[in-house]
Design a protein around this motif. Structure first.
Motif, PDB file in Angstrom:
ATOM      1  N   VAL A  64     -73.464  17.287-114.768  1.00  0.00           N
ATOM      2  CA  VAL A  64     -73.741  15.788-114.779  1.00  0.00           C
ATOM      3  C   VAL A  64     -74.858  15.258-114.504  1.00  0.00           C
ATOM      4  CG1 VAL A  64     -72.675  13.758-113.628  1.00  0.00           C
ATOM      5  CG2 VAL A  64     -71.168  15.773-114.075  1.00  0.00           C
ATOM      6  N   PRO A  65     -75.614  14.376-115.300  1.00  0.00           N
ATOM      7  CA  PRO A  65     -74.877  13.858-116.701  1.00  0.00           C
ATOM      8  C   PRO A  65     -74.821  14.966-117.699  1.00  0.00           C
ATOM      9  CG  PRO A  65     -77.240  13.179-116.464  1.00  0.00           C
ATOM     10  CD  PRO A  65     -76.828  13.800-115.454  1.00  0.00           C
ATOM     11  N   PRO A  66     -74.106  14.705-118.821  1.00  0.00           N
ATOM     12  CA  PRO A  66     -73.962  15.776-119.669  1.00  0.00           C
ATOM     13  C   PRO A  66     -75.369  16.049-120.427  1.00  0.00           C
ATOM     14  CG  PRO A  66     -72.487  13.934-120.061  1.00  0.00           C
ATOM     15  CD  PRO A  66     -73.284  13.485-118.844  1.00  0.00           C
ATOM     16  N   LYS A  67     -75.765  17.485-120.661  1.00  0.00           N
ATOM     17  CA  LYS A  67     -76.548  17.878-121.425  1.00  0.00           C
ATOM     18  C   LYS A  67     -76.180  18.337-122.658  1.00  0.00           C
ATOM     19  CE  LYS A  67     -80.492  21.241-121.177  1.00  0.00           C
ATOM     20  NZ  LYS A  67     -80.898  22.387-120.390  1.00  0.00           N
ATOM     21  N   VAL A  68     -76.696  17.957-123.817  1.00  0.00           N
ATOM     22  CA  VAL A  68     -76.257  18.472-125.153  1.00  0.00           C
ATOM     23  C   VAL A  68     -77.661  18.804-125.975  1.00  0.00           C
ATOM     24  CG1 VAL A  68     -75.202  17.936-127.280  1.00  0.00           C
ATOM     25  CG2 VAL A  68     -74.213  16.628-125.266  1.00  0.00           C
ATOM     26  N   GLU A  69     -77.423  20.215-126.452  1.00  0.00           N
ATOM     27  CA  GLU A  69     -78.477  20.648-127.167  1.00  0.00           C
ATOM     28  C   GLU A  69     -77.947  20.927-128.443  1.00  0.00           C
ATOM     29  OE1 GLU A  69     -81.505  23.023-124.196  1.00  0.00           O
ATOM     30  OE2 GLU A  69     -80.184  24.320-125.429  1.00  0.00           O
ATOM     31  N   TYR A  70     -79.041  21.031-129.591  1.00  0.00           N
ATOM     32  CA  TYR A  70     -78.699  21.187-131.013  1.00  0.00           C
ATOM     33  C   TYR A  70     -79.649  22.273-131.167  1.00  0.00           C
ATOM     34  CZ  TYR A  70     -75.791  17.012-131.371  1.00  0.00           C
ATOM     35  OH  TYR A  70     -74.725  16.323-131.066  1.00  0.00           O
ATOM     36  N   GLU A  71     -79.197  23.189-132.247  1.00  0.00           N
ATOM     37  CA  GLU A  71     -79.990  24.395-132.598  1.00  0.00           C
ATOM     38  C   GLU A  71     -79.474  24.551-134.104  1.00  0.00           C
ATOM     39  OE1 GLU A  71     -80.119  27.883-130.484  1.00  0.00           O
ATOM     40  OE2 GLU A  71     -77.743  27.858-130.168  1.00  0.00           O
ATOM     41  N   LEU A  72     -80.629  25.316-134.724  1.00  0.00           N
ATOM     42  CA  LEU A  72     -80.084  25.728-135.984  1.00  0.00           C
ATOM     43  C   LEU A  72     -79.350  27.052-135.989  1.00  0.00           C
ATOM     44  CD1 LEU A  72     -83.527  25.319-138.282  1.00  0.00           C
ATOM     45  CD2 LEU A  72     -81.062  23.914-138.278  1.00  0.00           C
ATOM     46  N   THR A  73     -78.166  27.323-136.808  1.00  0.00           N
ATOM     47  CA  THR A  73     -77.459  28.552-136.986  1.00  0.00           C
ATOM     48  C   THR A  73     -78.471  29.357-137.933  1.00  0.00           C
ATOM     49  OG1 THR A  73     -76.390  27.711-138.770  1.00  0.00           O
ATOM     50  CG2 THR A  73     -75.399  27.297-136.653  1.00  0.00           C
TER      51      THR A  73
END
Length: 96
Positions: free
Chosen positions: A59-68
């Motif tokens: 908290v607060p939410p942590k969102v990550e994006y990565e390539l597959t």
């Protein structure tokens, strides 16, 4: 082209080429994208197996994006498109 076509998809892939980014960092790199379009684009790329979304239980939410792996295999194509755009924008500097 359906999987990576469009302005935001190729740009999102391009900005993830060097590694994972937090949601807010990635959105900042995509100058002019709305929250709605960011979410829609990320969901489509995730659905098609190009990016992976990781939500950390904090908290607060942590969102990550990565390539597959599939997403990484698209990088040479995206870089070629980027180079082509540079050459088209500056025809006197680059011969096609």
């Amino acid at each position: 082209m359906e999987v990576i076509g469009g302005k935001w998809k190729t740009m999102m892939i391009f900005h993830l080429k060097d590694g994972a980014l937090r949601s807010s960092e990635l959105m900042r790199t995509l100058n002019g994208i709305s929250n709605k379009m960011f979410t829609q684009t990320a969901r489509e790329l995730e659905r098609d197996g190009i990016i992976r979304r990781h939500v950390y239980p904090v908290v607060p939410p942590k969102v990550e994006y990565e390539l597959t792996g599939v997403g990484k295999s698209v990088i040479p194509i995206v870089l070629d498109i980027a180079q082509w755009g540079i050459e088209i924008a500056n025809p006197q500097e680059h011969k096609i």
